[in-house]
Design a protein around this motif. Structure first.
Motif, PDB file in Angstrom:
ATOM      1  N   PHE A  38       0.828  -1.204   0.000  1.00  8.03           N
ATOM      2  CA  PHE A  38       0.000   0.000   0.000  1.00  8.03           C
ATOM      3  C   PHE A  38       0.860   1.252   0.000  1.00  8.03           C
ATOM      4  O   PHE A  38       1.763   1.392   0.832  1.00  8.03           O
ATOM      5  N   SER A  39       0.525   2.179  -0.886  1.00 13.54           N
ATOM      6  CA  SER A  39       1.209   3.474  -0.903  1.00 13.54           C
ATOM      7  C   SER A  39       0.689   4.346   0.236  1.00 13.54           C
ATOM      8  O   SER A  39      -0.387   4.099   0.784  1.00 13.54           O
ATOM      9  N   SER A  40       1.446   5.364   0.546  1.00 13.50           N
ATOM     10  CA  SER A  40       0.956   6.384   1.472  1.00 13.50           C
ATOM     11  C   SER A  40      -0.171   7.145   0.780  1.00 13.50           C
ATOM     12  O   SER A  40      -0.232   7.201  -0.452  1.00 13.50           O
ATOM     13  N   ARG A  41      -1.040   7.721   1.571  1.00 15.19           N
ATOM     14  CA  ARG A  41      -2.201   8.431   1.035  1.00 15.19           C
ATOM     15  C   ARG A  41      -1.799   9.783   0.467  1.00 15.19           C
ATOM     16  O   ARG A  41      -1.016  10.513   1.064  1.00 15.19           O
ATOM     17  N   CYS A  42      -2.344  10.120  -0.682  1.00 12.13           N
ATOM     18  CA  CYS A  42      -2.177  11.443  -1.276  1.00 12.13           C
ATOM     19  C   CYS A  42      -3.143  12.386  -0.555  1.00 12.13           C
ATOM     20  O   CYS A  42      -4.362  12.186  -0.596  1.00 12.13           O
ATOM     21  N   LEU A  43      -2.615  13.372   0.130  1.00  9.88           N
ATOM     22  CA  LEU A  43      -3.475  14.269   0.898  1.00  9.88           C
ATOM     23  C   LEU A  43      -4.311  15.171   0.001  1.00  9.88           C
ATOM     24  O   LEU A  43      -5.338  15.690   0.433  1.00  9.88           O
ATOM     25  N   ASN A  44      -3.918  15.345  -1.247  1.00  5.31           N
ATOM     26  CA  ASN A  44      -4.692  16.158  -2.179  1.00  5.31           C
ATOM     27  C   ASN A  44      -5.966  15.430  -2.618  1.00  5.31           C
ATOM     28  O   ASN A  44      -7.043  16.009  -2.621  1.00  5.31           O
ATOM     29  N   SER A  45      -5.853  14.155  -2.981  1.00  7.33           N
ATOM     30  CA  SER A  45      -7.003  13.411  -3.486  1.00  7.33           C
ATOM     31  C   SER A  45      -7.639  12.514  -2.432  1.00  7.33           C
ATOM     32  O   SER A  45      -8.768  12.051  -2.613  1.00  7.33           O
ATOM     33  N   GLY A  46      -6.906  12.210  -1.356  1.00  4.05           N
ATOM     34  CA  GLY A  46      -7.396  11.273  -0.358  1.00  4.05           C
ATOM     35  C   GLY A  46      -7.142   9.824  -0.729  1.00  4.05           C
ATOM     36  O   GLY A  46      -7.474   8.917   0.030  1.00  4.05           O
ATOM     37  N   LEU A  47      -6.546   9.571  -1.897  1.00  3.20           N
ATOM     38  CA  LEU A  47      -6.359   8.206  -2.375  1.00  3.20           C
ATOM     39  C   LEU A  47      -5.054   7.581  -1.919  1.00  3.20           C
ATOM     40  O   LEU A  47      -4.029   8.242  -1.781  1.00  3.20           O
ATOM     41  N   SER A  48      -5.128   6.288  -1.748  1.00  2.00           N
ATOM     42  CA  SER A  48      -3.972   5.431  -1.574  1.00  2.00           C
ATOM     43  C   SER A  48      -4.053   4.415  -2.711  1.00  2.00           C
ATOM     44  O   SER A  48      -5.147   4.142  -3.232  1.00  2.00           O
ATOM     45  N   PHE A  49      -2.908   3.883  -3.106  1.00  2.00           N
ATOM     46  CA  PHE A  49      -2.891   2.856  -4.143  1.00  2.00           C
ATOM     47  C   PHE A  49      -2.346   1.567  -3.571  1.00  2.00           C
ATOM     48  O   PHE A  49      -1.372   1.566  -2.821  1.00  2.00           O
ATOM     49  N   GLU A  50      -3.004   0.496  -3.911  1.00  3.90           N
ATOM     50  CA  GLU A  50      -2.527  -0.828  -3.564  1.00  3.90           C
ATOM     51  C   GLU A  50      -1.960  -1.433  -4.839  1.00  3.90           C
ATOM     52  O   GLU A  50      -2.573  -1.337  -5.905  1.00  3.90           O
ATOM     53  N   LEU A  51      -0.805  -2.024  -4.736  1.00  2.00           N
ATOM     54  CA  LEU A  51      -0.247  -2.788  -5.842  1.00  2.00           C
ATOM     55  C   LEU A  51      -0.469  -4.247  -5.495  1.00  2.00           C
ATOM     56  O   LEU A  51      -0.212  -4.662  -4.364  1.00  2.00           O
ATOM     57  N   ILE A  52      -0.978  -5.020  -6.445  1.00  2.00           N
ATOM     58  CA  ILE A  52      -1.380  -6.382  -6.134  1.00  2.00           C
ATOM     59  C   ILE A  52      -1.050  -7.319  -7.289  1.00  2.00           C
ATOM     60  O   ILE A  52      -1.183  -6.950  -8.455  1.00  2.00           O
ATOM     61  N   LYS A  53      -0.588  -8.496  -6.927  1.00  2.00           N
ATOM     62  CA  LYS A  53      -0.381  -9.570  -7.901  1.00  2.00           C
ATOM     63  C   LYS A  53      -1.047 -10.813  -7.344  1.00  2.00           C
ATOM     64  O   LYS A  53      -0.784 -11.218  -6.219  1.00  2.00           O
ATOM     65  N   ARG A  54      -1.932 -11.388  -8.143  1.00  2.00           N
ATOM     66  CA  ARG A  54      -2.638 -12.607  -7.755  1.00  2.00           C
ATOM     67  C   ARG A  54      -2.169 -13.751  -8.644  1.00  2.00           C
ATOM     68  O   ARG A  54      -2.019 -13.580  -9.840  1.00  2.00           O
ATOM     69  N   ASP A  55      -1.981 -14.915  -8.056  1.00  2.00           N
ATOM     70  CA  ASP A  55      -1.833 -16.106  -8.874  1.00  2.00           C
ATOM     71  C   ASP A  55      -3.194 -16.361  -9.497  1.00  2.00           C
ATOM     72  O   ASP A  55      -4.227 -16.022  -8.897  1.00  2.00           O
ATOM     73  N   PRO A  56      -3.245 -16.936 -10.689  1.00  2.00           N
ATOM     74  CA  PRO A  56      -4.537 -17.127 -11.364  1.00  2.00           C
ATOM     75  C   PRO A  56      -5.590 -17.860 -10.526  1.00  2.00           C
ATOM     76  O   PRO A  56      -6.773 -17.621 -10.677  1.00  2.00           O
ATOM     77  N   SER A  57      -5.153 -18.722  -9.619  1.00  2.00           N
ATOM     78  CA  SER A  57      -6.117 -19.479  -8.810  1.00  2.00           C
ATOM     79  C   SER A  57      -6.651 -18.692  -7.617  1.00  2.00           C
ATOM     80  O   SER A  57      -7.602 -19.106  -6.975  1.00  2.00           O
ATOM     81  N   GLN A  58      -6.066 -17.540  -7.315  1.00  2.00           N
ATOM     82  CA  GLN A  58      -6.441 -16.763  -6.137  1.00  2.00           C
ATOM     83  C   GLN A  58      -7.491 -15.716  -6.495  1.00  2.00           C
ATOM     84  O   GLN A  58      -7.189 -14.723  -7.116  1.00  2.00           O
TER      85      GLN A  58
END
Length: 168
Positions: A127-147
């Motif tokens: 998880f990224s830190s939150r952008c105080l301008n937009s309020g958003l945080s970004f999650e980077l995610i990788k799933r195995d195809p079965s997950q």
């Protein structure tokens, strides 16, 4: 050449994995997503940290996924987010091929992260830190195809790291 043009080619986001929405009332949000929008409730989860907790619901329709989140105490991450920014989109999860290298590249560009890279059975996240301008945080995610869903251990580790850092 403008700077944004030169940067976009080196990152490889595959898709939006899910969007997390901070809500005040989880049962009402589930009812709206189910009864009005036609999303199916896939799973409910309760996570507890050292001091606070969160309840959530995974909703899906035709591969579109939302995670609805409600804090269980006024001091919880989700409750603090709502107090600061109001209910709404708390984070957007971007699917990537390699979470570690994407975190490294974004860190080099100045993005800060509130968690380390968490790896579980078939699921890698950060998880990224939150952008105080937009309020958003970004999650980077990788799933195995079965997950398909989320790994309880990952969710717990992410919650605990966010709680320890004071992030919301």
């Amino acid at each position: 050449m403008n700077n944004s043009m030169s940067l976009e080619g080196s990152l490889s986001y595959k898709s939006v994995d899910h969007i997390a929405i901070a809500v005040r009332d989880l049962p009402s949000a589930i009812a709206f997503f189910s009864n009005v929008l036609g999303f199916a409730l896939i799973q409910r989860r309760e996570v507890k940290g050292t001091r606070t907790g969160m309840i959530s619901a995974e909703m899906e329709h035709n591969g579109i996924k939302f995670v609805l989140c409600q804090g269980t105490e006024d001091e919880s991450q989700v409750s603090r987010y709502i107090a600061e920014f109001g209910p709404g989109v708390a984070h957007i999860a971007l699917a990537v091929d390699d979470v570690h290298s994407t975190v490294g590249e974004l860190s080099a560009r100045g993005m800060e992260f509130d968690t380390s890279v968490i790896e579980g059975a078939g699921l890698t996240q950060a998880f990224s830190s939150r952008c105080l301008n937009s309020g958003l945080s970004f999650e980077l995610i990788k799933r195995d195809p079965s997950q398909e869903g989320f790994v309880d251990g990952n969710v717990q580790s992410l919650f605990e790291q966010l709680e320890a850092s004071g992030a919301y």
